[in-house]
Design a protein around this motif. Structure first.
Motif, PDB file in Angstrom:
ATOM      1  N   GLU A   3      -0.158   2.716  -3.519  1.00 40.83           N
ATOM      2  CA  GLU A   3      -0.224   2.822  -2.307  1.00 40.83           C
ATOM      3  C   GLU A   3      -0.540   4.026  -1.671  1.00 40.83           C
ATOM      4  OE1 GLU A   3       4.276   3.113  -1.354  1.00 40.83           O
ATOM      5  OE2 GLU A   3       4.722   1.180  -2.541  1.00 40.83           O
ATOM      6  N   LYS A   4      -1.172   3.853  -0.341  1.00 38.69           N
ATOM      7  CA  LYS A   4      -1.911   5.116   0.161  1.00 38.69           C
ATOM      8  C   LYS A   4      -1.026   6.155   0.514  1.00 38.69           C
ATOM      9  CE  LYS A   4      -4.978   2.192   2.963  1.00 38.69           C
ATOM     10  NZ  LYS A   4      -6.178   2.331   3.345  1.00 38.69           N
ATOM     11  N   PRO A   5      -1.420   7.499   0.230  1.00 36.67           N
ATOM     12  CA  PRO A   5      -2.564   7.912   0.168  1.00 36.67           C
ATOM     13  C   PRO A   5      -3.490   7.901  -1.066  1.00 36.67           C
ATOM     14  CG  PRO A   5      -1.525   9.888   0.181  1.00 36.67           C
ATOM     15  CD  PRO A   5      -0.498   8.744   0.288  1.00 36.67           C
TER      16      PRO A   5
END
Length: 91
Positions: A58-60
Motif C-alpha cells: 500500500e502507498k506510500p
C-alpha cells in the motif's frame, strides 16, 4: 563474523537448494542470502515475482527489492536469514 560461501544446487522451477552440514553462518553465492543455523539443515529457496503480490503493498510504500520463498527442513535450526536489500537514492 565469518560467513562460509556456499553454491546451491539448482532445481527445476528456478529453485535453489543448499545442504548445510553444521552450525554456522553461510552466504549463497547466487543470491547473497545469508543463513545462520544451529545444526545441519537443508534449505530450499527461490526468487518470486512481485506481480502476484504487488497489490498487497500500500502507498506510500513501493516494491523495492527481491521477493524470496525460503523453506527449511528444520525451522528451529534456522535462527536467522539476512536478505539482500536495495536502496533507491533517486528522487
Amino acid at each position: 563474523d565469518h560467513k562460509e560461501l556456499v553454491t546451491p544446487r539448482r532445481l527445476s522451477g528456478g529453485q535453489h537448494v543448499v545442504q548445510l552440514d553444521a552450525e554456522g553462518t553461510y552466504q549463497c553465492s547466487f543470491t547473497g542470502l545469508i543463513f545462520e543455523v544451529t545444526r545441519a539443515v537443508k534449505i530450499t529457496y527461490s526468487l518470486l515475482s512481485w506481480s502476484k503480490y504487488a497489490n498487497l503493498v500500500e502507498k506510500p510504500w513501493i516494491v523495492g527489492g527481491p521477493l524470496f520463498d525460503v523453506r527449511c527442513d528444520s525451522t528451529s535450526a534456522l535462527t536467522s536469514i539476512q536478505f539482500p536489500h536495495s536502496l533507491c537514492l533517486g528522487g
